[in-house]
Design an enzyme around this catalytic site. Sequence first.
Site, PDB file in Angstrom:
ATOM      1  N   LYS A 282     -10.713 -10.402  -1.475  1.00 23.85           N
ATOM      2  CA  LYS A 282     -10.638  -9.187  -2.017  1.00 23.85           C
ATOM      3  C   LYS A 282     -11.155  -8.491  -3.785  1.00 23.85           C
ATOM      4  O   LYS A 282     -10.524  -9.655  -4.304  1.00 23.85           O
ATOM      5  CB  LYS A 282      -9.787  -8.266  -1.605  1.00 23.85           C
ATOM      6  N   GLU A 365       4.393   2.883   9.796  1.00 24.82           N
ATOM      7  CA  GLU A 365       5.049   3.743   9.519  1.00 24.82           C
ATOM      8  C   GLU A 365       6.160   4.353  10.647  1.00 24.82           C
ATOM      9  O   GLU A 365       7.741   4.712  10.827  1.00 24.82           O
ATOM     10  CB  GLU A 365       5.034   4.440   9.227  1.00 24.82           C
ATOM     11  N   ARG A 393       2.179  10.408  11.889  1.00 19.28           N
ATOM     12  CA  ARG A 393       2.294   9.441  12.719  1.00 19.28           C
ATOM     13  C   ARG A 393       3.262   8.496  13.586  1.00 19.28           C
ATOM     14  O   ARG A 393       3.886   7.403  14.791  1.00 19.28           O
ATOM     15  CB  ARG A 393       1.470   8.026  13.256  1.00 19.28           C
TER      16      ARG A 393
HETATM   17  C1  LIG Z   1      -1.605   5.088   8.635  1.00 17.49           C
HETATM   18  C2  LIG Z   1      -1.635   4.175   7.363  1.00 17.49           C
HETATM   19  N1  LIG Z   1      -0.616   3.735   5.974  1.00 17.49           N
HETATM   20  C3  LIG Z   1      -1.312   3.546   5.338  1.00 17.49           C
HETATM   21  C4  LIG Z   1      -2.218   3.508   4.452  1.00 17.49           C
HETATM   22  C5  LIG Z   1      -2.821   3.348   3.177  1.00 17.49           C
HETATM   23  N2  LIG Z   1      -3.569   2.184   3.165  1.00 17.49           N
HETATM   24  C6  LIG Z   1      -5.097   2.488   3.079  1.00 17.49           C
HETATM   25  S1  LIG Z   1      -5.430   0.592   2.583  1.00 17.49           S
HETATM   26  C7  LIG Z   1      -4.603  -0.266   3.001  1.00 17.49           C
HETATM   27  C8  LIG Z   1      -4.231  -1.640   3.498  1.00 17.49           C
HETATM   28  C9  LIG Z   1      -5.499  -1.619   4.237  1.00 17.49           C
HETATM   29  O1  LIG Z   1      -5.434  -3.221   4.277  1.00 17.49           O
HETATM   30  P1  LIG Z   1      -6.301  -3.901   5.013  1.00 17.49           P
HETATM   31  O2  LIG Z   1      -6.623  -3.197   6.270  1.00 17.49           O
HETATM   32  O3  LIG Z   1      -6.094  -5.933   4.930  1.00 17.49           O
HETATM   33  O4  LIG Z   1      -7.724  -3.636   4.043  1.00 17.49           O
HETATM   34  P2  LIG Z   1      -8.031  -4.187   2.618  1.00 17.49           P
HETATM   35  O5  LIG Z   1      -7.992  -2.839   2.212  1.00 17.49           O
HETATM   36  O6  LIG Z   1      -7.892  -5.417   2.488  1.00 17.49           O
HETATM   37  O7  LIG Z   1      -9.500  -4.305   2.898  1.00 17.49           O
HETATM   38  C10 LIG Z   1      -2.677   0.825   3.580  1.00 17.49           C
HETATM   39  C11 LIG Z   1      -1.871  -0.040   3.238  1.00 17.49           C
HETATM   40  C12 LIG Z   1      -3.457   3.936   5.750  1.00 17.49           C
HETATM   41  N3  LIG Z   1      -4.806   4.223   5.482  1.00 17.49           N
HETATM   42  N4  LIG Z   1      -2.801   4.759   6.904  1.00 17.49           N
HETATM   43 MG   LIG Z   2      -6.715  -7.142   3.163  1.00 15.05          MG
END
Ligand SMILES: Cc1ncc(C[n+]2csc(CCOP(=O)(O)OP(=O)(O)O)c2C)c(N)n1
Ligand SMILES: [Mg+2]
Length: 627
Positions: A282, A365, A393
Amino acid sequence: MYKYLDNINKPSDLKRLSLIEMDELAKEIRKFLIKSVSKTGGHLASNLGVVELTLALHSVYDTTKDKIVFDVGHQSYVHKLLTGRKEKFSTLRQYEGLSGFPKRKESVHDCFETGHSSTSISAGLGIALGRDFCKDKFKVVSVIGDGALTGGLALEGLNHLGSTNTDMLVILNDNDMSICENVGGLSNSLYNIRMTKAYRKFSKNMINFISSVPVVGVKATNAAVRIKDSLKHMVMPGAFFEEMGIKYFGPVDGHDYKSIVHALKELNNIEGPKILHVLTTKGKGYKYAQDNPSDYHGVSKFDIAKGVISSSQLTYSSVAGNTLNSIFERDSKSVAITAAMISGTGLDILFEKHSKRVIDVGIAEEHAVTLAAGLATSGIKPYFVVYSTFLQRAYDQILHDVALQDLPVTLLIDRAGLVGEDGETHHGVFDIGFLSTIPNLTIMSPRDLVELQDMIEFSHSYNHPLAIRYPRGKAVNLSSHVRDSRLMKWEWIYEEPKIAIVAIGKMVETAIKIRESMALLGIKIAVVNARCIKPMDDLSIQKLSETMDYIFSLEDHVYSGGFSSKLKQKLFDSGYIGKFKSFSLPDEFIEHGNTEILLSKYGLDNNTIHKNIIECIRYNEGYEEIS
Ligand SMILES: Cc1ncc(C[n+]2csc(CCOP(=O)(O)OP(=O)(O)O)c2C)c(N)n1
Ligand SMILES: [Mg+2]
Ligand SMILES: CC(=O)[C@@H](O)[C@H](O)COP(=O)(O)O
């Protein structure tokens, strides 16, 4: 400007590039992303991590017919660059500009809209099964991150996928980081797979050894087969997925374009549900982001040479975190929960001092709410700190697990109201609606940071379910008013006969400004801070009903199910005879853009409200008669 990127206007343009040229293109894309996002803000680190992966996807699949679903969708910038939207990147996340998430209306290449995490597998499976029902022919790929995979919905999708024999590929983009620390067993399992070569060499040897074990006699055969299978699954990478019926492949280097293309082409010839485990970094290609991917997950404008300068602005999130901290200092039985948003919700402050009492459940959540309910039955005072939109959700968990048992769980609902650039999938404009239906649940919204502190302090001794909603961004302090401990009662900030504005949350500041602008015209307006949204303050309702001819309500929430519609009903029930006008958001999905621009577009800016109130009072226009 860019030798290769300037000539990529559609995915098929990739076909003419050699491997060396593809590597050069990847470098140009990173340079473009860093430069463009430094000017617009957006999700940088995640997109820097998926450059080669996205190039490989668009080299193997034809997204005019094949379907690629990006989970969360915050990492779809490279996809957008390759599918004809390069020229629009200077408008990213701006009003009427490019969305920061996949949007079907933007491009035929955006097959499914995302924004909330963990939806891509269910969506991809639905697309695949729909294809099968229609006897259609195209490939389906869901790209999901290691963080999103911790979401329950993702696991539900995997569980179902594994029970089908539909042709679908899940790509697990594992960058060992969402915006939370590694959370839970699944992360550990992925860690084992991606860890040192020794583990992988060991597992390979074990599989060879087990496969070579001769099985003799019936009993020995059964036992040996059981041992063989359990050992195989125990050491085989991806056993978690294989056990579900999903063929696991990988891990492959997510920055080696050639390897990914090779893997994708191989997998195209393997039927049924498959998962390809891809290891990425990342923030790759920009040292600041690579060294601190969480700080570069979502960024505002920044200086490329200096990197992101962390804001010293006092936000409602930091006020909430600091107030919780003072409670945690006094009460060892207070516990805070986050769903992978520890810094976004201001809990990083708390985590530094009380790490054992700050629980990050991952992107889960629903689990967070029911966990809080369980904690409450054990004598803990639980706080779930969550963005309004992500709380959507967990509706049933609040109703069924918290409110039904009347448990003292406090929901600190951050990002309530318009959030701006994240748009439709992130505005917190439905929470009053879905929470108001829940018995036993009290809903509050502070007019400013002082009242937020008061409300959180109040919550500590309040032994019932409580939701406190507050907005994104800079915390204001309307400190001209006396602090008031009767938070269940509405605050009559200014008392006047005949005309009143009744406002909630951040709109109270707007109401005060409208009062000031009206005073210049000799019009005196009462201002009521309806800080307890549910239950409403019956004494104030009665007083409004008996003393007002005009009542205006202000909220940053959609009308249906919101505060205004409930106030109108209450006024009607109390026998109010007079004129009423609500200033709410329409019952629509609100697009992305600067919050001030959106407030103005939907008539919630000071000037529009002022003008509309004048029209009501002076020209008897634009209001409803309640009688
Ligand atoms: C239901 C929900 N909860 C929280 C978020 C906030 N959120 C956006 S990206 C993320 C992390 C995602 O991590 P990953 O899937 O590993 O993607 P990366 O950013 O590492 O590519 C979160 C918690 C969201 N978009 N949707
Ligand atoms: Mg990730
Ligand atoms: C993609 C996602 O859902 C989060 O990164 C979100 O964009 C964070 O929003 P804030 O910028 O309001 O913290």
